[in-house]
Design a protein around this motif. Sequence first.
Motif, PDB file in Angstrom:
ATOM      1  N   PRO A   1      47.643  26.902  35.111  1.00  0.00           N
ATOM      2  CA  PRO A   1      46.759  27.263  33.995  1.00  0.00           C
ATOM      3  C   PRO A   1      46.791  26.284  32.836  1.00  0.00           C
ATOM      4  CG  PRO A   1      48.663  28.727  34.093  1.00  0.00           C
ATOM      5  CD  PRO A   1      48.669  27.923  35.350  1.00  0.00           C
TER       6      PRO A   1
ATOM      7  N   VAL B   1      38.955  34.192  32.817  1.00  0.00           N
ATOM      8  CA  VAL B   1      39.631  35.443  32.478  1.00  0.00           C
ATOM      9  C   VAL B   1      39.330  36.468  33.561  1.00  0.00           C
ATOM     10  CG1 VAL B   1      39.576  37.415  30.889  1.00  0.00           C
ATOM     11  CG2 VAL B   1      39.757  35.095  29.991  1.00  0.00           C
ATOM     12  N   ALA B   2      40.354  37.156  34.043  1.00  0.00           N
ATOM     13  CA  ALA B   2      40.178  38.125  35.123  1.00  0.00           C
ATOM     14  C   ALA B   2      39.666  39.456  34.580  1.00  0.00           C
ATOM     15  CB  ALA B   2      41.502  38.346  35.850  1.00  0.00           C
TER      16      ALA B   2
ATOM     17  N   PRO C   1      43.754  38.551  31.431  1.00  0.00           N
ATOM     18  CA  PRO C   1      44.632  37.380  31.499  1.00  0.00           C
ATOM     19  C   PRO C   1      43.850  36.095  31.753  1.00  0.00           C
ATOM     20  CG  PRO C   1      44.627  38.496  33.600  1.00  0.00           C
ATOM     21  CD  PRO C   1      43.755  39.314  32.687  1.00  0.00           C
TER      22      PRO C   1
ATOM     23  N   ILE D   1      35.961  36.898  37.807  1.00  0.00           N
ATOM     24  CA  ILE D   1      36.478  35.994  36.783  1.00  0.00           C
ATOM     25  C   ILE D   1      35.359  35.689  35.805  1.00  0.00           C
ATOM     26  CG2 ILE D   1      37.407  33.691  36.306  1.00  0.00           C
ATOM     27  CD1 ILE D   1      38.579  33.679  39.120  1.00  0.00           C
TER      28      ILE D   1
ATOM     29  N   PHE E   1      43.717  44.063  36.928  1.00  0.00           N
ATOM     30  CA  PHE E   1      42.939  43.453  35.861  1.00  0.00           C
ATOM     31  C   PHE E   1      41.878  44.383  35.272  1.00  0.00           C
ATOM     32  CE2 PHE E   1      43.900  40.010  39.061  1.00  0.00           C
ATOM     33  CZ  PHE E   1      45.024  39.521  38.407  1.00  0.00           C
TER      34      PHE E   1
ATOM     35  N   CYS F   1      53.990  35.028  32.812  1.00  0.00           N
ATOM     36  CA  CYS F   1      53.566  34.901  34.211  1.00  0.00           C
ATOM     37  C   CYS F   1      54.731  35.301  35.111  1.00  0.00           C
ATOM     38  CB  CYS F   1      53.137  33.469  34.521  1.00  0.00           C
ATOM     39  SG  CYS F   1      54.506  32.269  34.537  1.00  0.00           S
TER      40      CYS F   1
ATOM     41  N   GLN G   1      36.588  36.465  42.447  1.00  0.00           N
ATOM     42  CA  GLN G   1      37.918  35.911  42.680  1.00  0.00           C
ATOM     43  C   GLN G   1      38.108  35.472  44.124  1.00  0.00           C
ATOM     44  OE1 GLN G   1      41.122  38.406  41.167  1.00  0.00           O
ATOM     45  NE2 GLN G   1      39.945  38.934  39.335  1.00  0.00           N
TER      46      GLN G   1
ATOM     47  N   TRP H   1      47.832  33.674  36.808  1.00  0.00           N
ATOM     48  CA  TRP H   1      47.365  34.379  35.618  1.00  0.00           C
ATOM     49  C   TRP H   1      48.449  34.465  34.551  1.00  0.00           C
ATOM     50  CZ3 TRP H   1      42.379  34.794  35.416  1.00  0.00           C
ATOM     51  CH2 TRP H   1      41.652  34.873  36.609  1.00  0.00           C
TER      52      TRP H   1
ATOM     53  N   TYR I   1      42.989  28.224  42.514  1.00  0.00           N
ATOM     54  CA  TYR I   1      43.593  28.145  41.187  1.00  0.00           C
ATOM     55  C   TYR I   1      44.409  26.872  41.032  1.00  0.00           C
ATOM     56  CZ  TYR I   1      42.402  33.098  41.050  1.00  0.00           C
ATOM     57  OH  TYR I   1      41.720  34.289  41.090  1.00  0.00           O
TER      58      TYR I   1
ATOM     59  N   ALA J   1      43.495  32.013  33.331  1.00  0.00           N
ATOM     60  CA  ALA J   1      43.866  31.117  34.432  1.00  0.00           C
ATOM     61  C   ALA J   1      42.959  29.896  34.392  1.00  0.00           C
ATOM     62  CB  ALA J   1      43.734  31.834  35.773  1.00  0.00           C
TER      63      ALA J   1
END
Length: 439
Positions: A132, A51-52, A34, A57, A28, A242, A124, A275, A129, A36
């Motif tokens: 998404p 967003v990573a 990306p 994040i 990342f 993904c 993170q 992601w 998670y 999530a």
Amino acid sequence: MTQSTLNETHNPSLKSWVQSANDGKTDFPIQNLPFASFNETTGGKGFRGGVAIGDQIVDLKAVSEAGLFDGLAKDAVDAAANEKLNTFMAMGKEAWSALRAALSGALAEGSEQQTAMEACLVAQSDVEYGNPCHIPDYTDFYASVHHATNIGALFRPDNPLLPNYKWIPIGYHGRSSSIGVSGQSFPRPKGQTKAPDAAEPSFGPCKRLDFELEMGAFVGKGNDIGESVSIEDAEDHVFGMCLFNDWSARDIQGWEYQPLGPFLAKNFASTISPWIVTMEALAPYRVAFSHPADDPQPLPYLTSDENSAKGGLDIELEVLLQTEKMRNAGEAAVSLATSNMKYSYWTIAQMMTHHTVGGCNMQAGDLMATGTMSGPDASEACAMIELTSGGKNPITLPNGETRTFLEDGDTVVVKGFCKSDQPVRIGFGECAGTVLPAK
């Protein structure tokens, strides 16, 4: 097809003030960004968009509440701050690009927004998670000619590929309710099976459980019922990609799939990476697409100059296995196969176009999976049924265990990244799932 073009967000010399994004190893870097849906594992504020960047994040709800962006980027971050990303995804390409540009600028070295953005970061390592987006519908394609040939040869040695394969992107409608995010565990499915020498079928747990290494493409902007999406406009409707594992009960599938195709063999679980890497982030990794000269060429509605020039995607893929015994011994997962998305016989744009050519209305969050992305070499066979020749040739793992198909306690991990000849590497994280005993 209006593919994303290179801009300042792709600049390989761009660095972030988030130092972990600059090590050359992370999935990342600032060129990726990306999306999530995440929540803290303790004391969480609820799932919201993120967003990573490196090992952090960007909390998009915090960015929204802080009022850091304006114009279309503000509208986009307000939408992306929700629990699921569907509203943001439905806004379309201009909004996606505006938010990406605003985030890139705010995260870049020397940004005047650094202090404000630092308050919006979450590690993170401290989060969990969710999917998404809400996935209204899911379609699984069959886009690797190598996989289709290998599977066909097991059942039809004299005629592996059916006549339609090289003419249309083959797919079936799957079950979206059982799609889970990486970390998913599920009980071994049960169903009817019938041995070749048996007089009648029997019922019980699946004995030939398999994985399938795939990619998934999320629809962003939808289309009205009766409206076809042209090959030229197809990628205006695709938000991003993904990793995808389509778990398959091969013995259940073998008994049920004729005449209507997969059913219980596919509906018990599928796993995606958290992601979504946007199509804009993937712009530097596009490659030419073509069918072999002696194969049928795509019909006009599946053909465009841009799709031929750069419709393919150079995404390195790998599938790994960690058995319960390995996990208990502290041993890492071992690689079973590697492959690449560029081997796909059909492009994402062709899948989108064909899906809508009859008037099917796609919705934001719909998922199109590629099918198993096996390559031309035996080491690039991306399902156990291929790797073991239908279970006839067991795999021996480094610890001495053997596998023909998956056993209870096995964890399968799918990874993917883009590098090609580009100076910057971007990745997808990982997609992991674990098989539990049947209930």
